[in-house]
Design an enzyme around this catalytic site. Structure first.
Site, PDB file in Angstrom:
ATOM      1  N   ASP A  20       0.837  -1.207   0.000  1.00  0.00           N
ATOM      2  CA  ASP A  20       0.000   0.000   0.000  1.00  0.00           C
ATOM      3  C   ASP A  20       0.868   1.253   0.000  1.00  0.00           C
ATOM      4  OD1 ASP A  20      -2.269   1.536   0.061  1.00  0.00           O
ATOM      5  OD2 ASP A  20      -2.757   1.124   2.157  1.00  0.00           O
ATOM      6  N   GLY A  21       0.383   2.299  -0.648  1.00  0.00           N
ATOM      7  CA  GLY A  21       1.053   3.593  -0.564  1.00  0.00           C
ATOM      8  C   GLY A  21       1.702   4.078  -1.855  1.00  0.00           C
ATOM      9  N   TRP A  25       3.116   7.891  -2.342  1.00  0.00           N
ATOM     10  CA  TRP A  25       4.536   8.029  -2.692  1.00  0.00           C
ATOM     11  C   TRP A  25       4.667   8.991  -3.879  1.00  0.00           C
ATOM     12  CZ3 TRP A  25       7.545   7.278  -6.993  1.00  0.00           C
ATOM     13  CH2 TRP A  25       8.925   7.168  -6.799  1.00  0.00           C
ATOM     14  N   ASN A  68     -10.596  -3.071  -6.553  1.00  0.00           N
ATOM     15  CA  ASN A  68      -9.781  -2.093  -7.298  1.00  0.00           C
ATOM     16  C   ASN A  68     -10.378  -1.708  -8.657  1.00  0.00           C
ATOM     17  OD1 ASN A  68      -6.523  -3.278  -6.111  1.00  0.00           O
ATOM     18  ND2 ASN A  68      -7.800  -1.605  -5.344  1.00  0.00           N
ATOM     19  N   TRP A  69     -11.362  -2.481  -9.140  1.00  0.00           N
ATOM     20  CA  TRP A  69     -12.038  -2.105 -10.399  1.00  0.00           C
ATOM     21  C   TRP A  69     -12.740  -0.766 -10.262  1.00  0.00           C
ATOM     22  CZ3 TRP A  69     -10.472  -4.899 -14.298  1.00  0.00           C
ATOM     23  CH2 TRP A  69     -10.195  -6.252 -14.129  1.00  0.00           C
ATOM     24  N   ARG A 185      -5.349  -2.268   8.553  1.00  0.00           N
ATOM     25  CA  ARG A 185      -6.556  -3.053   8.274  1.00  0.00           C
ATOM     26  C   ARG A 185      -6.221  -4.118   7.241  1.00  0.00           C
ATOM     27  NH1 ARG A 185      -7.638   2.160   6.464  1.00  0.00           N
ATOM     28  NH2 ARG A 185      -7.244   2.361   4.233  1.00  0.00           N
TER      29      ARG A 185
HETATM   30  C1  FPP Z   1      -1.770   0.381  -3.359  1.00  0.00           C
HETATM   31  O1  FPP Z   1      -1.352   1.678  -3.568  1.00  0.00           O
HETATM   32  C2  FPP Z   1      -1.339  -0.517  -4.368  1.00  0.00           C
HETATM   33  C3  FPP Z   1      -2.147  -1.107  -5.288  1.00  0.00           C
HETATM   34  C4  FPP Z   1      -3.589  -0.845  -5.416  1.00  0.00           C
HETATM   35  C5  FPP Z   1      -1.661  -2.048  -6.228  1.00  0.00           C
HETATM   36  C6  FPP Z   1      -0.364  -2.714  -5.910  1.00  0.00           C
HETATM   37  C7  FPP Z   1       0.319  -2.811  -7.190  1.00  0.00           C
HETATM   38  C8  FPP Z   1       1.626  -2.746  -7.405  1.00  0.00           C
HETATM   39  C9  FPP Z   1       2.650  -2.689  -6.360  1.00  0.00           C
HETATM   40  C10 FPP Z   1       2.133  -2.721  -8.773  1.00  0.00           C
HETATM   41  C11 FPP Z   1       1.616  -3.850  -9.620  1.00  0.00           C
HETATM   42  C12 FPP Z   1       2.109  -5.160  -9.170  1.00  0.00           C
HETATM   43  C13 FPP Z   1       2.445  -6.144 -10.008  1.00  0.00           C
HETATM   44  C14 FPP Z   1       2.830  -7.473  -9.449  1.00  0.00           C
HETATM   45  C15 FPP Z   1       2.453  -5.968 -11.476  1.00  0.00           C
HETATM   46  P1  FPP Z   1      -2.430   2.821  -3.604  1.00  0.00           P
HETATM   47  O2  FPP Z   1      -2.570   3.234  -5.028  1.00  0.00           O
HETATM   48  O3  FPP Z   1      -3.688   2.380  -2.960  1.00  0.00           O
HETATM   49  O4  FPP Z   1      -1.716   3.909  -2.763  1.00  0.00           O
HETATM   50  P2  FPP Z   1      -2.389   5.085  -1.922  1.00  0.00           P
HETATM   51  O5  FPP Z   1      -3.218   4.441  -0.850  1.00  0.00           O
HETATM   52  O6  FPP Z   1      -1.205   5.830  -1.393  1.00  0.00           O
HETATM   53  O7  FPP Z   1      -3.205   5.904  -2.889  1.00  0.00           O
END
Ligand code: FPP
Length: 231
Positions: A20-21, A25, A68-69, A185
């Protein structure tokens, strides 16, 4: 089971991570969100390479949840394109390094070209001994419902029969769950499998998470006493 024997068994075999994050970032660096996900993939790559030296049998990563969709179409497309690129570029390395890919979640609902790519990768890595399990279109409640239905179709519904039909069947029991970015969570990830897992929550944003952070979490895990409900 005595404390000593709990300690003696405290080397983690199976670690799962809620990555997450990425978005935060990117925001902190005034970069587009896509860049955060891109750097997130680089963090994944470094970690997969570290699994063997750390002695893990299985690493499970939450890459795309069934929720995530709901993200904007452009972001979903970015994530799917990163997945396409990641499998294409890293598959030869998985094969060479004895990594066996496993997918958990309803991955067949992804785009047909990704499904084909994943199935090719599953076949080509099927002889590997260390498992990289990637959760794609995964939701734990859905997984449990599907498993319970299968168990009921076969006869008695018990914890064992449900477990045999979970997407994670055949993987070692989950020892440690890590979540990055300071959120505390589970977000519908491995709810069943977390029953007796230890948990580590770190503030590090996923693109900054390194094998050293994983080692710290493993050291933390090794110092804990696991009770499994006993005393
Ligand atoms: C959360 O960050 C991360 C995700 C929803 C997806 C995780 C995906 C990757 C690390 C890259 C893809 C992986 C592969 C194996 C190809 P967020 O976008 O929710 O971050 P935020 O909470 O800071 O907005």
């Amino acid at each position: 089971m005595s404390t000593e024997s709990n300690r003696a068994r405290s080397k983690a075999r199976h670690v799962a991570i809620i990555m997450d994050g990425n978005g935060r970032w990117a925001k902190r660096k005034h970069l587009p969100r896509a860049m955060g996900h891109q750097r997130g993939v680089e963090a994944v790559r470094k970690l997969v390479r570290a699994v063997e030296p750390m002695g893990l049998d299985c690493l499970t990563l939450y890459a795309f949840s069934s929720e995530n969709w709901k993200r904007p179409e452009e972001e979903v497309d970015d994530l799917m394109n990163l997945l396409r690129k990641f499998i294409k570029s890293d598959l030869p390395e998985f094969v060479a390094n004895d990594v066996r890919l496993k997918i958990i979640g309803d991955y067949k609902a992804l785009a047909p070209d990704i499904v084909a790519q994943l199935e090719d990768a599953l076949e080509k890595t099927s002889q590997g001994s260390r498992i990289l399990a990637v959760a794609l279109n995964y939701g734990s409640q859905d997984e449990i419902v599907r498993a319970a239905r299968h168990a009921a179709d076969e006869g008695e519904v018990t914890a064992d029969s449900i477990e045999r039909h979970l997407d994670t069947a055949g993987l070692p029991p989950l020892d440690l769950l890590i979540r990055t970015s300071g959120e505390v969570r589970l977000s519908n990830f491995l709810l069943w499998q977390c029953a007796y897992a230890e948990m580590v929550f770190v503030d590090t944003l996923w693109p900054d998470f390194t094998p050293e952070h994983l080692q710290q979490a493993l050291d933390d895990f090794a110092s804990r006493e696991r009770r499994y409900g006993g005393r």
